[in-house]
Each structure stands twice: as C-alpha cells, then as structure tokens.
Design a protein around this motif. Sequence first.
Motif, PDB file in Angstrom:
ATOM      1  N   ASN A  16     125.134  99.479 -34.180  1.00  0.00           N
ATOM      2  CA  ASN A  16     125.164 100.327 -35.773  1.00  0.00           C
ATOM      3  C   ASN A  16     124.171 101.425 -36.067  1.00  0.00           C
ATOM      4  O   ASN A  16     123.757 100.627 -36.931  1.00  0.00           O
ATOM      5  CB  ASN A  16     125.855  99.425 -36.496  1.00  0.00           C
ATOM      6  CG  ASN A  16     126.897 100.024 -37.110  1.00  0.00           C
ATOM      7  OD1 ASN A  16     126.552 100.839 -38.001  1.00  0.00           O
ATOM      8  ND2 ASN A  16     128.373  99.075 -37.784  1.00  0.00           N
ATOM      9  N   HIS A  44     130.491  95.571 -29.524  1.00  0.00           N
ATOM     10  CA  HIS A  44     131.403  94.359 -30.935  1.00  0.00           C
ATOM     11  C   HIS A  44     132.102  95.834 -31.669  1.00  0.00           C
ATOM     12  O   HIS A  44     131.905  96.201 -31.378  1.00  0.00           O
ATOM     13  CB  HIS A  44     130.579  93.412 -31.811  1.00  0.00           C
ATOM     14  CG  HIS A  44     131.656  92.188 -31.855  1.00  0.00           C
ATOM     15  ND1 HIS A  44     132.135  92.605 -33.479  1.00  0.00           N
ATOM     16  CD2 HIS A  44     131.628  91.540 -32.549  1.00  0.00           C
ATOM     17  CE1 HIS A  44     133.071  91.721 -33.167  1.00  0.00           C
ATOM     18  NE2 HIS A  44     132.635  90.846 -32.919  1.00  0.00           N
ATOM     19  N   ARG A  46     133.686  95.409 -34.210  1.00  0.00           N
ATOM     20  CA  ARG A  46     133.026  95.921 -35.759  1.00  0.00           C
ATOM     21  C   ARG A  46     132.044  97.072 -36.125  1.00  0.00           C
ATOM     22  O   ARG A  46     131.687  97.722 -36.775  1.00  0.00           O
ATOM     23  CB  ARG A  46     132.589  94.770 -36.560  1.00  0.00           C
ATOM     24  CG  ARG A  46     130.956  94.224 -35.667  1.00  0.00           C
ATOM     25  CD  ARG A  46     130.322  93.257 -36.531  1.00  0.00           C
ATOM     26  NE  ARG A  46     129.050  92.969 -36.162  1.00  0.00           N
ATOM     27  CZ  ARG A  46     129.162  91.680 -35.431  1.00  0.00           C
ATOM     28  NH1 ARG A  46     129.823  91.022 -34.843  1.00  0.00           N
ATOM     29  NH2 ARG A  46     128.207  91.673 -34.308  1.00  0.00           N
ATOM     30  N   ASN A  47     131.429  97.677 -34.535  1.00  0.00           N
ATOM     31  CA  ASN A  47     130.396  98.739 -35.033  1.00  0.00           C
ATOM     32  C   ASN A  47     131.071  99.839 -34.490  1.00  0.00           C
ATOM     33  O   ASN A  47     130.405 100.833 -34.547  1.00  0.00           O
ATOM     34  CB  ASN A  47     129.744  98.500 -33.039  1.00  0.00           C
ATOM     35  CG  ASN A  47     128.521  97.234 -33.650  1.00  0.00           C
ATOM     36  OD1 ASN A  47     128.517  97.029 -34.872  1.00  0.00           O
ATOM     37  ND2 ASN A  47     128.601  96.357 -33.106  1.00  0.00           N
ATOM     38  N   TYR A  62     133.895  98.876 -26.525  1.00  0.00           N
ATOM     39  CA  TYR A  62     134.495  97.092 -27.626  1.00  0.00           C
ATOM     40  C   TYR A  62     134.619  96.418 -27.408  1.00  0.00           C
ATOM     41  O   TYR A  62     136.213  95.968 -26.789  1.00  0.00           O
ATOM     42  CB  TYR A  62     135.619  98.644 -28.979  1.00  0.00           C
ATOM     43  CG  TYR A  62     134.134  99.141 -29.765  1.00  0.00           C
ATOM     44  CD1 TYR A  62     132.892  99.220 -30.319  1.00  0.00           C
ATOM     45  CD2 TYR A  62     134.764 100.795 -28.854  1.00  0.00           C
ATOM     46  CE1 TYR A  62     132.150 100.854 -30.188  1.00  0.00           C
ATOM     47  CE2 TYR A  62     134.578 102.161 -29.253  1.00  0.00           C
ATOM     48  CZ  TYR A  62     133.231 101.995 -29.939  1.00  0.00           C
ATOM     49  OH  TYR A  62     132.206 102.562 -30.371  1.00  0.00           O
ATOM     50  N   GLU A  64     136.906  92.579 -28.766  1.00  0.00           N
ATOM     51  CA  GLU A  64     137.173  92.679 -30.359  1.00  0.00           C
ATOM     52  C   GLU A  64     137.388  90.636 -29.756  1.00  0.00           C
ATOM     53  O   GLU A  64     136.976  90.258 -28.970  1.00  0.00           O
ATOM     54  CB  GLU A  64     138.880  93.068 -29.752  1.00  0.00           C
ATOM     55  CG  GLU A  64     139.008  94.027 -30.251  1.00  0.00           C
ATOM     56  CD  GLU A  64     140.221  94.230 -30.729  1.00  0.00           C
ATOM     57  OE1 GLU A  64     141.131  94.183 -31.155  1.00  0.00           O
ATOM     58  OE2 GLU A  64     141.018  95.218 -30.266  1.00  0.00           O
ATOM     59  N   GLU A  65     136.922  90.358 -30.972  1.00  0.00           N
ATOM     60  CA  GLU A  65     136.634  88.708 -31.367  1.00  0.00           C
ATOM     61  C   GLU A  65     137.729  87.826 -30.931  1.00  0.00           C
ATOM     62  O   GLU A  65     139.472  88.637 -31.393  1.00  0.00           O
ATOM     63  CB  GLU A  65     136.675  88.458 -32.985  1.00  0.00           C
ATOM     64  CG  GLU A  65     134.898  89.083 -33.298  1.00  0.00           C
ATOM     65  CD  GLU A  65     134.733  88.596 -34.552  1.00  0.00           C
ATOM     66  OE1 GLU A  65     136.165  89.124 -35.204  1.00  0.00           O
ATOM     67  OE2 GLU A  65     134.026  88.397 -34.504  1.00  0.00           O
ATOM     68  N   LYS A  70     137.354  84.497 -35.352  1.00  0.00           N
ATOM     69  CA  LYS A  70     137.894  85.432 -36.208  1.00  0.00           C
ATOM     70  C   LYS A  70     138.108  84.373 -37.721  1.00  0.00           C
ATOM     71  O   LYS A  70     137.717  84.905 -38.710  1.00  0.00           O
ATOM     72  CB  LYS A  70     138.991  86.565 -36.320  1.00  0.00           C
ATOM     73  CG  LYS A  70     139.423  87.488 -35.721  1.00  0.00           C
ATOM     74  CD  LYS A  70     140.134  88.082 -35.202  1.00  0.00           C
ATOM     75  CE  LYS A  70     140.354  89.215 -34.381  1.00  0.00           C
ATOM     76  NZ  LYS A  70     142.196  90.437 -33.930  1.00  0.00           N
TER      77      LYS A  70
END
Length: 77
Positions: A16, A44, A46-47, A62, A64-65, A70
């Motif tokens: 990031n 990830h 979130r980036n 990407y 995901e969790e 989470k």
Amino acid sequence: MSNKKLKFLLIVEQCNPDWASVPLVGYNFFQKINNLVDTTLVTHIRNKPALEKHPEYEKIFYLEEGNLTKQYYKILA
C-alpha cells in the motif's frame, strides 16, 4: 535472445503506497519489480483503494477476507 519480458506472480499481502513501514516497502518492491518484468500482483483487498489510484498497474488481484477473519478484526479494533 527474445525481447519478451519475463512474467512474475508477486504475492504481497501488505502492499500500500499510502501507508508507512511494511506496506510501503511492499509497494516499493512491487513497483520496482514491475518496471523490470511483466508482473501480476496478488494482495489483500484492503489495499485496493490506494492501488486503484495508480491505473498503470493493470494486473492486480485482490483477496478478500473470510467472515471469521472479519469478525476477529472487529473484536480487535
């Protein structure tokens, strides 16, 4: 010798350009390697907002969790 660029799959969870420390180092590695070879980045989710600011990087996937992860981070935050 062929003029084709080598193809790389680079997996960097913390990648990031907007964050400091490890995520920024991960991004810098990705950026430099991408200048040398044809790079596909896996990172990830979130980036995503930060990396989407750089449209020159086309090949980014990407991850995901899961729901359990989470919930775990909601408890910690």
